[in-house]
Design an enzyme around this catalytic site. Sequence first.
Site, mmCIF file in Angstrom:
data_model
loop_
_atom_site.group_PDB
_atom_site.id
_atom_site.type_symbol
_atom_site.label_atom_id
_atom_site.label_comp_id
_atom_site.label_asym_id
_atom_site.label_seq_id
_atom_site.Cartn_x
_atom_site.Cartn_y
_atom_site.Cartn_z
ATOM 1 C CD GLU A 189 38.500 43.626 44.459
ATOM 2 O OE1 GLU A 189 39.520 43.647 44.552
ATOM 3 O OE2 GLU A 189 38.401 42.187 44.920
ATOM 4 C CB SER A 197 37.806 40.951 41.601
ATOM 5 O OG SER A 197 38.973 39.663 41.727
#
Length: 560
Positions: free
Chosen positions: A447, A473
């Site tokens: 992420e 994220s």
Amino acid sequence: MSGNLRSRIVTQGVQRSPNRAMLRAVGFGDGDFERPIVGVANGFSTITPCNLGLGALAERAEAALRAGGAMPQLFGTITISDGISMGTEGMKYSLVSREVIADSIETVCNGQSLDGVLAIGGCDKNMPGAMIAIARLNIPAVFVYGGTIKPGRYQDQDLTVVSAFEAVGQYSAGKIDQTTLVEIERRACPGAGSCGGMYTANTMSSAFEAMGMSLVYSSTMAAEDPEKADSTALSAKVLVEAIQAQILPSAILTRKAFENAIAVIMAIGGSTNAVLHLLAIAHSARVPLALDDFECIRARVPVLCDLKPSGRFVATDLHRAGGIPQVMKMLLVRGLLHGDALTVTGQTVAEVLRDVPTEPRTDQEVIRPWDRPLYSSGHLAILRGNLASEGAVAKITGVKKPQITGPARVFDSEESCMEAILAGAIQPGDVIVIRYEGPKGGPGMREMLSPTSAIIGAGLGDAVGLITDGRFSGGTYGMVVGHVAPEAFVGGTIALVEAGDLITIDAPARKIELLVTTDELERRRAAWRPPAPRYIRGVLAKYARQVNSSSLGAVTDAFI
């Protein structure tokens, strides 16, 4: 009740006397071998605040299962802290942990012939990992979310962990001093619970509530509030009833359930990771689901909730405003939810929502009225073009202009990109390309919260684009496009981008294009050579060999 229990293979008959002897050592008595044996898959860990409270919930579930006439058996599952591993090599293990969690729950439940499972999770990959296992097992099951963290507070502002990530960019850009940076760090995470905005953990727990695999209102409860423990006990009771009635996940995890989950995710402004995880869960449930299904639902469902990362409120605010049931009821009455879908309670979605108001309360601002949505259509757009022939996922909230054409700034790792951002080397109008971070190339599809937060903190959120074959994220917002497929490691077009090439991201038109001639692309493709694998031993090497495209959910068991 023992007649339809698969645990009879372990508990019944003369030949199973040794098996019963071992069960007696863990608390079984003479009358207990006729009861259903129920696993409690418990992700308790002190690694992360997300899972800090799960041990107490597991104990509450154990007591409630006993009271309901079942014999609980507790076992542990792993977790990775996405927030703590973010921006490091450790983040490569995050998506891998989804598969490890799924495999471990499947292994224990089938290895021990359990009659049902209550799975408790907190951090991001706990949720899809558990649900993938539940879909594979197809034994009565319920998912219990560990609960969300309460917001921190500093200078009259609510804080989440993303506040700390963005503060790094603000500090590097000279916008805040070190004292402010440290104070935000100290206050961002005040206790137990998963990250507080509509990030990945809260998104997936909300999806499971919408799908009927978790109890209503349970997905937005605070981890530290008593109602979370009470909801866990009720979940255990419902599970025992599901075992008695043989309500199986295959009856719940239907095409209608997945469409309900997608509609709710769009309405609440959920994480891009939901696309990846729902594709993977659908694969395990043998339900046809594709990227185009997300786009079809996105076009019809408005964003109704003003939630972080790009909005004002956190999950506990949503809970006080009516929670996921309020959002679901608004969708249901407008024909955007399947009311006849079954839930783990044995009731349909419409029956569960019967007493929920059709419109949100007027004394709150978290859930918008239908005629005044935050956005008129969903925020998770599926983009296609010569840079992503299999598709890519864009999150188009929190940006003033959802189109950009600019010169490529190319990085072959997250770390090299982060160095450039913090050094002030990224200019307005640039399109950042972070590649070789895909499922196989990373491996693990990290992420990109650190670079995207640094961009926001530096004040460039509306001025630059970012594309990657990695993930984002749930705390990310801005002009960002992830899950670019095919990924660079397998020779996707993203591997052929050169510094200075013009790239267009056009979210409204759902296009992502590298503005290079076909002849030039073919010349580059002929010259491209696949890189050597970054790992040749261990779990990352195994994962890289087995994982498939992010456009298919990045699953590791697609062998047929």
